[in-house]
Scaffold this motif. Structure first.
Motif, PDB file in Angstrom:
ATOM      1  N   HIS A 172       5.984   7.033  -6.364  1.00 44.18           N
ATOM      2  CA  HIS A 172       4.953   6.034  -6.669  1.00 44.18           C
ATOM      3  C   HIS A 172       5.416   5.009  -7.697  1.00 44.18           C
ATOM      4  O   HIS A 172       5.254   3.799  -7.515  1.00 44.18           O
TER       5      HIS A 172
ATOM      6  N   ASP B 200       0.863  -1.176   0.000  1.00 41.87           N
ATOM      7  CA  ASP B 200       0.000   0.000   0.000  1.00 41.87           C
ATOM      8  C   ASP B 200       0.906   1.235   0.000  1.00 41.87           C
ATOM      9  O   ASP B 200       1.665   1.451   0.948  1.00 41.87           O
ATOM     10  N   ILE B 201       0.820   2.055  -1.057  1.00 38.76           N
ATOM     11  CA  ILE B 201       1.739   3.172  -1.250  1.00 38.76           C
ATOM     12  C   ILE B 201       1.053   4.493  -0.890  1.00 38.76           C
ATOM     13  O   ILE B 201       0.106   4.913  -1.562  1.00 38.76           O
TER      14      ILE B 201
ATOM     15  N   CYS C 295      -2.188   2.056  -4.658  1.00 37.19           N
ATOM     16  CA  CYS C 295      -1.374   3.271  -4.759  1.00 37.19           C
ATOM     17  C   CYS C 295      -2.263   4.498  -4.659  1.00 37.19           C
ATOM     18  O   CYS C 295      -3.279   4.597  -5.354  1.00 37.19           O
TER      19      CYS C 295
ATOM     20  N   ALA D 206       5.794   1.065  -6.848  1.00 40.50           N
ATOM     21  CA  ALA D 206       4.723   0.232  -7.403  1.00 40.50           C
ATOM     22  C   ALA D 206       5.260  -0.789  -8.393  1.00 40.50           C
ATOM     23  O   ALA D 206       4.882  -1.971  -8.353  1.00 40.50           O
TER      24      ALA D 206
ATOM     25  N   VAL E 121      -0.929  -4.349  -5.364  1.00 34.05           N
ATOM     26  CA  VAL E 121      -0.561  -2.969  -5.048  1.00 34.05           C
ATOM     27  C   VAL E 121      -1.802  -2.091  -4.941  1.00 34.05           C
ATOM     28  O   VAL E 121      -2.696  -2.150  -5.786  1.00 34.05           O
TER      29      VAL E 121
END
Length: 411
Positions: free
Chosen positions: A100, A92-93, A116, A104, A114
């Motif tokens: 990013h 989890d970004i 983002c 990712a 993922v």
């Protein structure tokens, strides 16, 4: 207590299985995402249980404190270590946009799912690379989703359902504004959100990404073209220091740095169907705290939503007789409304943080069911292309600013 006992019994029986989450970034968005991961499995019956395995940040003490505060089992200071962990299946970004793409793509190539945060990237080229990586990963069964959390507001999801059912008929106009005021003070410190190398753009990317996505999501079609204007009203701000970091807009540092992003963006657009759209995004609208509003007008009726009253929709059915027709309030708290079957009795309102719970719920269901993510990285790329087109248009419009004649001063 009954829910906890049921969960314990399922775990003892070996079901449901779990998905470990590793989150990179722990500030505002990190706290919001933590709320989502912590709560989703306690409210919704999920096919797979998310486990908060690790959170990552550069400051060892701060990230450890964040892990303890929000319920993460471990703390890391290198995002590569998060991706390498065997107990992490979802990355989890929640970092600034300039990181990013790197995080990712590395996570997808390592076989992780993922999530983002928006906007997807700081440039179309980065977003394209991310979308391509997501497409390759999708062929391996991985999921890559963008965090456009306002899609998860029950009223917005219900508005989408009404539009799909044809309640508005053919769409004619979409109007969207997103107004905030946290940059009105010219002495608010120069944070990363005001630097192009970190944020990509200003109000355009921060707020504009949300309203572009909402307009396209509700309309069910993309924008075909845009024309825009942007402006930076305060071109330098105090450098962020330890003294000013704890202040909310009142730092008076002697040194100032250049603001390299926009304060406000205005743009118009046309959807592929021919419907017209207008957008306004600013962080300098005095008195507006988080005022996102959208109205859609069609041949059969209109829908309107305001985030500051996020449990409500305004709906006008233009097929009713004029003597009784008018906008009516729909309170979106019934169990038949999206997401609300798991929450409180009718009339008990939800809030901003619930959108992140719903986001976590949707991602877990998408992974477990093997369905395509929504919004996908391809959706995020489409929004990125719109934002880039607005910037390009604004640059061209700035070149052709007319020179107005100087009028004589009347005595």
């Amino acid at each position: 207590m009954a829910r906890r006992e049921e969960t314990r019994t399922e775990q003892e029986a070996g079901a449901p299985s779990t998905l470990g989450v590793g989150m990179v970034g722990y500030s505002f968005m990190g706290a919001a995402h933590s709320q989502g991961w912590r709560t989703a499995g306690r409210v919704f019956d999920l096919p797979v249980r998310p486990v908060m395995a690790a959170v990552c940040g550069r400051d060892p003490q701060a990230v450890r404190a964040a892990a303890d505060r929000h319920g993460w089992a471990a703390a890391e200071t290198d995002w590569r270590e998060v991706i390498a962990r065997d107990d992490v299946q979802i990355v989890d970004i929640c970092t600034p946009g300039d990181s990013h793409a790197e995080i990712a793509i590395a996570a997808l190539e390592a076989g992780k799912h993922v999530l983002c945060e928006k906007p997807l990237a700081n440039s179309v080229a980065e977003a394209e690379a991310m979308a391509e990586a997501a497409e390759r990963a999708r062929a391996r069964g991985q999921v890559a989703m963008v965090g456009f959390n306002y899609r998860r507001v029950p009223a917005i999801a219900y508005a989408r359902r009404m539009i799909e059912e044809g309640r508005l008929g053919a769409l004619r106009h979409v109007r969207v504004t997103y107004l905030q005021d946290w940059l009105v003070d010219p002495d608010f410190p120069l944070t990363w959100r005001l630097e192009r190398e970190h944020a990509g753009s200003g109000a355009l990317g921060d707020l504009g990404a949300h309203i572009v996505d909402l307009a396209q999501y509700l309309a069910g079609e993309p924008l075909a073209g845009v024309s825009g204007l942007t402006e930076t009203f305060v071109r330098s701000r105090p450098l962020l220091t330890e003294a000013s970091a704890g202040l909310s807009g009142s730092g008076r540092a002697a040194e100032r740095g250049e603001v390299t992003v926009d304060d406000a963006a205005l743009f118009t657009g046309r959807l592929v169907s021919g419907a017209l759209a207008s957008f306004e995004a600013t962080r300098t609208a005095a008195g507006r705290k988080n005022a996102l509003s959208i109205e859609l007008n069609g041949e059969r009726g209109s829908l309107a939503f305001n985030l500051e009253r996020l449990n409500e929709l305004s709906f006008h059915d233009h097929t009713e007789p004029a003597v009784t027709a008018g906008f009516r309030r729909i309170l979106v708290t019934e169990p038949e409304h999206p997401y609300l079957e798991a929450w409180w009795p009718p009339g008990h309102a939800l809030g901003y943080e619930h959108t992140f719970v719903h986001q976590a719920r949707d991602l877990i269901h998408t992974i477990a069911n093997g369905t395509d993510p929504s919004p996908s990285f391809a959706d995020g790329l489409q929004v990125q292309r719109v934002l880039a087109a607005v910037e390009e248009s604004a640059e061209k419009n700035a070149v052709y600013t007319p020179v107005l004649p100087v009028l004589p001063v009347r005595p």
